[in-house]
Design a protein around this motif. Structure first.
Motif, PDB file in Angstrom:
ATOM      1  N   TYR A 211       2.607  12.908  11.286  1.00 25.62           N
ATOM      2  CA  TYR A 211       2.261  11.593  11.848  1.00 25.62           C
ATOM      3  C   TYR A 211       0.973  11.085  11.206  1.00 25.62           C
ATOM      4  O   TYR A 211       0.900   9.931  10.764  1.00 25.62           O
ATOM      5  CB  TYR A 211       2.103  11.724  13.356  1.00 25.62           C
ATOM      6  N   LEU A 212      -0.045  11.937  11.141  1.00 25.70           N
ATOM      7  CA  LEU A 212      -1.315  11.543  10.530  1.00 25.70           C
ATOM      8  C   LEU A 212      -1.144  11.297   9.034  1.00 25.70           C
ATOM      9  O   LEU A 212      -1.723  10.356   8.469  1.00 25.70           O
ATOM     10  CB  LEU A 212      -2.360  12.636  10.769  1.00 25.70           C
ATOM     11  N   PHE A 213      -0.354  12.127   8.393  1.00 25.20           N
ATOM     12  CA  PHE A 213      -0.087  12.004   6.956  1.00 25.20           C
ATOM     13  C   PHE A 213       0.626  10.684   6.661  1.00 25.20           C
ATOM     14  O   PHE A 213       0.294   9.976   5.699  1.00 25.20           O
ATOM     15  CB  PHE A 213       0.758  13.196   6.526  1.00 25.20           C
ATOM     16  N   ALA A 214       1.604  10.339   7.495  1.00 27.66           N
ATOM     17  CA  ALA A 214       2.335   9.082   7.308  1.00 27.66           C
ATOM     18  C   ALA A 214       1.421   7.881   7.530  1.00 27.66           C
ATOM     19  O   ALA A 214       1.529   6.864   6.822  1.00 27.66           O
ATOM     20  CB  ALA A 214       3.531   9.029   8.257  1.00 27.66           C
ATOM     21  N   ALA A 215       0.528   7.961   8.521  1.00 32.83           N
ATOM     22  CA  ALA A 215      -0.415   6.864   8.761  1.00 32.83           C
ATOM     23  C   ALA A 215      -1.308   6.653   7.547  1.00 32.83           C
ATOM     24  O   ALA A 215      -1.575   5.507   7.139  1.00 32.83           O
ATOM     25  CB  ALA A 215      -1.256   7.163  10.003  1.00 32.83           C
ATOM     26  N   LEU A 216      -1.747   7.759   6.937  1.00 27.87           N
ATOM     27  CA  LEU A 216      -2.555   7.658   5.717  1.00 27.87           C
ATOM     28  C   LEU A 216      -1.738   7.039   4.586  1.00 27.87           C
ATOM     29  O   LEU A 216      -2.240   6.212   3.814  1.00 27.87           O
ATOM     30  CB  LEU A 216      -3.056   9.045   5.325  1.00 27.87           C
ATOM     31  N   GLY A 217      -0.458   7.427   4.501  1.00 25.40           N
ATOM     32  CA  GLY A 217       0.409   6.855   3.481  1.00 25.40           C
ATOM     33  C   GLY A 217       0.611   5.370   3.662  1.00 25.40           C
ATOM     34  O   GLY A 217       0.647   4.604   2.683  1.00 25.40           O
ATOM     35  N   LEU A 218       0.746   4.919   4.907  1.00 27.16           N
ATOM     36  CA  LEU A 218       0.888   3.483   5.165  1.00 27.16           C
ATOM     37  C   LEU A 218      -0.370   2.715   4.752  1.00 27.16           C
ATOM     38  O   LEU A 218      -0.277   1.601   4.220  1.00 27.16           O
ATOM     39  CB  LEU A 218       1.200   3.251   6.645  1.00 27.16           C
ATOM     40  N   LEU A 219      -1.526   3.295   5.003  1.00 32.24           N
ATOM     41  CA  LEU A 219      -2.770   2.642   4.581  1.00 32.24           C
ATOM     42  C   LEU A 219      -2.830   2.530   3.060  1.00 32.24           C
ATOM     43  O   LEU A 219      -3.258   1.501   2.515  1.00 32.24           O
ATOM     44  CB  LEU A 219      -3.972   3.425   5.108  1.00 32.24           C
ATOM     45  N   CYS A 220      -2.400   3.594   2.375  1.00 37.65           N
ATOM     46  CA  CYS A 220      -2.364   3.548   0.904  1.00 37.65           C
ATOM     47  C   CYS A 220      -1.384   2.479   0.427  1.00 37.65           C
ATOM     48  O   CYS A 220      -1.670   1.737  -0.519  1.00 37.65           O
ATOM     49  CB  CYS A 220      -1.971   4.919   0.341  1.00 37.65           C
ATOM     50  N   LEU A 221      -0.220   2.416   1.080  1.00 34.31           N
ATOM     51  CA  LEU A 221       0.792   1.428   0.704  1.00 34.31           C
ATOM     52  C   LEU A 221       0.265   0.006   0.902  1.00 34.31           C
ATOM     53  O   LEU A 221       0.487  -0.878   0.071  1.00 34.31           O
ATOM     54  CB  LEU A 221       2.057   1.647   1.528  1.00 34.31           C
ATOM     55  N   LEU A 222      -0.446  -0.204   2.006  1.00 36.35           N
ATOM     56  CA  LEU A 222      -1.024  -1.519   2.272  1.00 36.35           C
ATOM     57  C   LEU A 222      -2.037  -1.886   1.204  1.00 36.35           C
ATOM     58  O   LEU A 222      -2.059  -3.019   0.701  1.00 36.35           O
ATOM     59  CB  LEU A 222      -1.680  -1.526   3.651  1.00 36.35           C
ATOM     60  N   GLY A 223      -2.885  -0.922   0.830  1.00 38.43           N
ATOM     61  CA  GLY A 223      -3.893  -1.199  -0.188  1.00 38.43           C
ATOM     62  C   GLY A 223      -3.296  -1.474  -1.559  1.00 38.43           C
ATOM     63  O   GLY A 223      -3.840  -2.259  -2.332  1.00 38.43           O
ATOM     64  N   LEU A 224      -2.164  -0.849  -1.862  1.00 36.79           N
ATOM     65  CA  LEU A 224      -1.551  -0.994  -3.178  1.00 36.79           C
ATOM     66  C   LEU A 224      -0.696  -2.244  -3.296  1.00 36.79           C
ATOM     67  O   LEU A 224      -0.610  -2.857  -4.361  1.00 36.79           O
ATOM     68  CB  LEU A 224      -0.685   0.235  -3.494  1.00 36.79           C
ATOM     69  N   THR A 225      -0.031  -2.611  -2.214  1.00 37.79           N
ATOM     70  CA  THR A 225       0.962  -3.691  -2.290  1.00 37.79           C
ATOM     71  C   THR A 225       0.567  -4.953  -1.537  1.00 37.79           C
ATOM     72  O   THR A 225       1.113  -6.029  -1.816  1.00 37.79           O
ATOM     73  CB  THR A 225       2.315  -3.205  -1.731  1.00 37.79           C
ATOM     74  N   GLY A 226      -0.303  -4.823  -0.554  1.00 38.61           N
ATOM     75  CA  GLY A 226      -0.642  -5.969   0.273  1.00 38.61           C
ATOM     76  C   GLY A 226       0.500  -6.434   1.154  1.00 38.61           C
ATOM     77  O   GLY A 226       0.473  -7.555   1.674  1.00 38.61           O
TER      78      GLY A 226
END
Length: 329
Positions: free
Chosen positions: A125-140
């Motif tokens: 769950y924490l790992f996925a939340a971090l991944g979503l933040l990375c995705l947001l930063g990369l793609t907007g």
């Protein structure tokens, strides 16, 4: 569950073949050939994330254990889940059985697996939340990420309820009692571990040591982060390098999708579709995403087959001590 696993396996195989054919099998093969002999290096690379995960599991085992043997059991657990046509909980059952055969008290062995599984949900769950933040930063992609965060937020009560049920629900004792009532001829001695209420007690004792739970999550998260190196390296080897944050987003969110569809053996079709969908957001073409998925599956085979070969050797070890002679929890 067995029927669902078989249906999921067949559908997964069909979906994987369809995705490969639709994305161009020749193109995918060319990408894998470009990586060439670099791909087998994924096998020793996988030792690090699995070793970190094992370190977290060892924290929960209320008995002395040999790290090398525990690593072997963890490799078998993973191989059963990845390579055999079973739902992704079969390896956990085998792991508890093998750990008990090494002399760890049956309830303590099973409790470590049950609690570790629950903590794995927290870590992912924490790992996925971090991944979503990375995705947001990369793609907007704010709307997409916002919906994904909302979905994760709605799933959080399920994890909390699972933890509370394990801590206060005495669920295994209730299962034993219900089974005994349903089958009057069934004696307690015929049930695994002799008395399932002892399993509830062993789980409760682990929850009474929150520092051990937190330490396990810490090691699991380190293992998940170390596993991102596989995605990052494969994409470089096939000629489509990405930033570390993109590799983290791909790895974390693909694992999250596989966890949701855990009943599909090996995540067949699920992993491939997830990588294609997420890859499209990051500018990764479908053939590249599928070459990544197939490289991961190759590593699973090369790492998992020796582990399955180790299984009979651990089975041949002395059986677990009788309940009265086992170490106290």
């Amino acid at each position: 569950m067995r029927l669902l696993a078989r249906i999921g396996f067949l559908l997964g195989v069909a979906a994987t073949i369809s995705l490969i054919a639709g994305s161009g099998a020749a193109s995918i093969l060319a990408l894998l050939l470009r990586a060439g002999w670099w791909l087998p290096w994924l096998v020793p690379l996988h030792v690090l994330p699995l070793l970190l995960d094992v370190t977290g599991w060892r924290t929960l085992i209320a008995a002395p254990t040999r790290p090398l043997r525990l690593f072997g059991i963890a490799a078998i657990r993973e191989a059963v889940n990845r390579l055999l046509p079973v739902a992704n909980i079969g390896g956990e059952v085998i792991g508890a059985h093998l750990l008990a055969r090494q002399g760890v008290a049956g309830p303590a062995a099973a409790a470590s697996i049950v609690v570790e599984t629950m903590l794995t949900l927290v870590s992912q769950y924490l790992f996925a939340a971090l991944g979503l933040l990375c995705l947001l930063g990369l793609t907007g992609q704010t709307p997409f990420v916002s919906r994904a965060f909302l979905s994760f937020a709605l799933s959080l009560p399920v994890i909390v309820a699972f933890a509370l049920l394990l801590r206060h629900g005495a669920i295994f004792g209730r299962i034993e009692h219900a089974a005994a009532r349903m089958f009057a001829a069934l004696s307690k001695g015929s049930l695994p571990f002799g008395n399932w209420a002892l399993l509830d007690e062993a789980i409760g004792s682990l929850f009474e040591a929150p520092h051990r739970l937190a330490l396990t999550v810490f090691w699991q998260l380190l293992g998940l982060l170390a596993g991102c190196a596989e995605t990052w390296l494969v994409l470089r080897w096939v000629g489509h390098p990405v930033p570390v944050s993109a590799a983290l987003a791909l790895e974390s969110l693909t694992q999250a999708v596989r966890s949701i569809f855990f009943v599909v053996p090996s995540g067949l079709g699920i992993q491939e579709a997830g990588l294609i969908g997420l890859g499209s957001l990051l500018g990764i073409q479908a053939d590249v995403a599928l070459s990544l998925s197939l490289a991961k599956r190759l590593r699973e085979i090369l790492f998992g087959l020796p582990a399955l070969g180790l299984w009979p050797r651990l089975e041949a070890r002395r059986p677990a001590l009788p309940l009265g002679d086992r170490p106290q929890l």
